[in-house]
Scaffold this motif. Sequence first.
Motif, PDB file in Angstrom:
ATOM      1  N   LYS A  67       6.371  -9.633   0.885  1.00 21.80           N
ATOM      2  CA  LYS A  67       6.588 -10.871   1.655  1.00 21.80           C
ATOM      3  C   LYS A  67       5.639 -10.923   2.852  1.00 21.80           C
ATOM      4  N   LEU A  68       5.520  -9.810   3.563  1.00 21.92           N
ATOM      5  CA  LEU A  68       4.650  -9.765   4.736  1.00 21.92           C
ATOM      6  C   LEU A  68       3.186  -9.946   4.347  1.00 21.92           C
ATOM      7  N   GLN A 104      -1.909 -13.178   4.088  1.00 18.62           N
ATOM      8  CA  GLN A 104      -2.967 -13.827   3.314  1.00 18.62           C
ATOM      9  C   GLN A 104      -3.018 -15.330   3.596  1.00 18.62           C
ATOM     10  N   LYS A 105      -1.863 -15.925   3.869  1.00 19.64           N
ATOM     11  CA  LYS A 105      -1.833 -17.351   4.233  1.00 19.64           C
ATOM     12  C   LYS A 105      -2.395 -17.560   5.632  1.00 19.64           C
ATOM     13  N   LEU A 154      -0.315  -3.487   7.130  1.00 17.05           N
ATOM     14  CA  LEU A 154      -0.708  -4.178   5.899  1.00 17.05           C
ATOM     15  C   LEU A 154      -1.934  -5.056   6.132  1.00 17.05           C
ATOM     16  N   ARG A 155      -1.976  -5.770   7.276  1.00 16.55           N
ATOM     17  CA  ARG A 155      -3.105  -6.648   7.584  1.00 16.55           C
ATOM     18  C   ARG A 155      -4.408  -5.840   7.684  1.00 16.55           C
TER      19      ARG A 155
END
Length: 244
Positions: free
Chosen positions: A235-236, A241-242, A213-214
């Motif tokens: 959620k991941l 993003q945070k 995902l990253r």
Amino acid sequence: MKIDVLSLFPEMFEGVFGSSILKKAAEKQAVSYKVTNFRDYADNKHSTVDDYPYGGGAGMVLKAQPIFDAVEALKGQAEQNPRVVLLCPQGERYSQKKAEELAKEEHLIFICGHYEGYDERIREHVVTDEISIGDFVLTGGELGAMVIIDSVVRLLPGVLGNVDSPILDSYSSGLLEHPHYTRPADFRGMKVPDPLISGNHKKIDEWRMKESLRRTWMRRPDLLEIYELTEIEKKLLSEIQKED
């Protein structure tokens, strides 16, 4: 699968079909290749396959007759009606989804053009698919055909050693693939992420999902616009993003 290629330069395919996975696929009888010089089907004494365009303009245009006759000859030898793929910069942008679609066929015919373009009647009455491998122009369709054939053949059953390999590839899942590491665990102070050497399969799977995902979010965020995230993936992604 049976793959036929129509090209004015058949010798270009010798090294490609005789090497690596494409060679192994043929040895396993998962696929057979045949490259035909469509100049052999020209009906004039000089074996010309191109002519000046009606209305004038730069460049030469491939004539309809040699292509029509070559495709009809190949279809005459076919058990089922094949897909006929025209390599063309005006065609559909190639994708993994298209590769998976073509991999379900039993017979593919690729037409590799040169010069300024094709007689429009080839597009209208011979081909089933027009494909472009990107927004750029090549000298001919041969390199594009090689790219498509490679991406299709590796999806055929039994071709790759690991049955999960094509499923886990980037784009097959809708996301880019997670990073990979191998031995040693510490190379010049650069260490393999802890979850991968933990032996905990749940942690490994979660790390891979998160890094996939990253990588997609950082490199191809457009893919996330059409990808349906699960609750866990949402959620991941929020965590990513945070963090970033």
